[in-house]
Scaffold this motif. Structure first.
Motif, PDB file in Angstrom:
ATOM      1  N   MET A 163       3.772   8.625   6.418  1.00  0.00           N
ATOM      2  CA  MET A 163       3.334   7.345   5.846  1.00  0.00           C
ATOM      3  C   MET A 163       4.094   6.285   6.318  1.00  0.00           C
ATOM      4  O   MET A 163       3.604   5.163   6.761  1.00  0.00           O
ATOM      5  CB  MET A 163       3.679   7.686   4.278  1.00  0.00           C
ATOM      6  N   PHE A 164       5.376   6.658   6.431  1.00  0.00           N
ATOM      7  CA  PHE A 164       6.434   5.442   7.101  1.00  0.00           C
ATOM      8  C   PHE A 164       6.019   5.200   8.429  1.00  0.00           C
ATOM      9  O   PHE A 164       5.948   4.010   8.694  1.00  0.00           O
ATOM     10  CB  PHE A 164       7.577   5.902   7.002  1.00  0.00           C
ATOM     11  N   LYS A 220       0.866  -1.335   0.003  1.00  0.00           N
ATOM     12  CA  LYS A 220      -0.120  -0.025   0.003  1.00  0.00           C
ATOM     13  C   LYS A 220       0.929   1.280   0.063  1.00  0.00           C
ATOM     14  O   LYS A 220       0.365   2.304  -0.094  1.00  0.00           O
ATOM     15  CB  LYS A 220      -0.805   0.093   1.391  1.00  0.00           C
ATOM     16  N   PHE A 221       2.199   1.170   0.423  1.00  0.00           N
ATOM     17  CA  PHE A 221       2.865   2.276   0.783  1.00  0.00           C
ATOM     18  C   PHE A 221       3.967   2.216  -0.544  1.00  0.00           C
ATOM     19  O   PHE A 221       5.064   3.275  -0.349  1.00  0.00           O
ATOM     20  CB  PHE A 221       3.694   2.321   2.106  1.00  0.00           C
ATOM     21  N   LEU A 222       3.696   1.541  -1.511  1.00  0.00           N
ATOM     22  CA  LEU A 222       4.647   1.545  -2.673  1.00  0.00           C
ATOM     23  C   LEU A 222       4.132   2.602  -3.765  1.00  0.00           C
ATOM     24  O   LEU A 222       3.040   2.807  -3.677  1.00  0.00           O
ATOM     25  CB  LEU A 222       4.652   0.304  -3.392  1.00  0.00           C
ATOM     26  N   PRO A 223       5.017   3.293  -4.373  1.00  0.00           N
ATOM     27  CA  PRO A 223       6.306   3.472  -4.407  1.00  0.00           C
ATOM     28  C   PRO A 223       7.258   4.350  -3.708  1.00  0.00           C
ATOM     29  O   PRO A 223       8.397   4.332  -3.503  1.00  0.00           O
ATOM     30  CB  PRO A 223       6.691   3.692  -6.105  1.00  0.00           C
ATOM     31  N   ASN A 224       6.414   5.012  -2.815  1.00  0.00           N
ATOM     32  CA  ASN A 224       6.792   6.003  -2.058  1.00  0.00           C
ATOM     33  C   ASN A 224       8.061   5.436  -0.919  1.00  0.00           C
ATOM     34  O   ASN A 224       9.092   5.778  -0.993  1.00  0.00           O
ATOM     35  CB  ASN A 224       5.718   6.459  -0.958  1.00  0.00           C
ATOM     36  N   ILE A 225       7.772   4.012  -0.270  1.00  0.00           N
ATOM     37  CA  ILE A 225       8.683   3.645   0.566  1.00  0.00           C
ATOM     38  C   ILE A 225       9.481   2.426  -0.099  1.00  0.00           C
ATOM     39  O   ILE A 225       8.932   1.323  -0.439  1.00  0.00           O
ATOM     40  CB  ILE A 225       8.027   3.227   1.838  1.00  0.00           C
TER      41      ILE A 225
END
Lengths: 182, 182
Positions: free
Chosen positions: A154-155, A118-123
């Motif tokens: 978000m992290f 769900k946190f891709l591609p940011n993390i």
């Protein structure tokens, strides 16, 4: 030397400045100023050094892997000025489980991959294994994350979601180290 | 040192006398007279030394594990005057597969555990992992088997059955070393 071996070395030098070292559970790690990542082993002077090898996939299915690969981005992005280093050790009870029991807790019960994607591609992330090295290592895994400072909330949400899952009942030591590229 | 690390040291000494070293596929290993198993690392003089760590289960299900545990016997039995040391390296293609793909080839297609359990308790075994050590190792796995000389034909049947399976198409190096306790 195994090309998949990486050392995370904390001390006076390194492109990453340590912002905080938070002990989530178990014994803490000494404070330190900076961190460098070396490919291979490290034997010089430092505050502490953690090492692990990247390895084959342990839990994701083909469908999950395809979904991850299509969304994820690599390390070293210009916009990734923040990073996190999270070493973890799991309990003997975890390691006594069979593969299918661990997979069941990891994904069916705790949705580890589902939460992560769900946190891709940011993390961006890279996992290293330490448990089967020839030496006794203080952790079983070291995960390295990179993201933009804009995505710190978000992290936080990502690690909080993982820590609330059943899987984390098997975590007996965890340190959350946050860094900034300087 | 990791307590799960074992070194298989070939040279002039050791309670096991080497009867034969047969190269099944890939590069051979030098001939040698005797073998000793050391818990931990080894840095002395020898013909060759292979090392690996015992680790958590990778493929068996709970039902398979229960069946194995109920039938298997440990190493060091008095009647086990014969042994085999079989180091194996698998291809990059194998390691690129996901866990479920490897499990499918390992068990559903190749019946690895199912074949192995047919030869219990006569043939005792212990698996060691080498691929994720910090050093580059010549093999991915080292399996140590112990059995009575009366069961050598049975052991030949076991390894032959495994080598005929789809899983063995991913084996790029394998040496079959037979030993006798003297």
């Amino acid at each position: 030397m195994n090309k998949r071996l990486f050392s995370f070395v904390a001390g006076e030098c390194g492109e990453w400045s340590i912002r905080s070292i938070q002990t989530i559970v178990g014994e803490s790690l000494p404070t330190s100023k900076r961190l460098t990542i070396e490919n291979g082993d490290f034997s010089g002077k430092c505050d502490w050094a953690l090492r692990g090898v990247t390895s084959n996939e342990r839990y994701v299915t083909k469908a999950e892997k395809t979904a991850l690969v299509s969304k994820q981005e690599g390390l070293g992005r210009k916009a990734s000025n923040y990073a996190a280093l999270i070493p973890i050790r799991k309990t003997d009870a975890w390691w006594s489980l069979t593969q299918e029991e661990r997979r069941d807790i990891f994904e069916e019960q705790s949705r580890h991959t589902d939460i992560g994607q769900k946190f891709l591609p940011n993390i961006a992330r890279k996992l290293h294994h330490c448990r089967d090295l020839a030496s006794v290592e203080p952790f079983d895994f070291i995960t390295w994350f990179e993201y933009s400072s804009e995505d710190e909330t978000m992290f936080d949400e990502l690690v909080q979601s993982l820590r609330e899952g059943i899987e984390w009942q098997y975590v007996e030591r965890e340190i959350d180290i946050r860094l900034v590229k300087e």
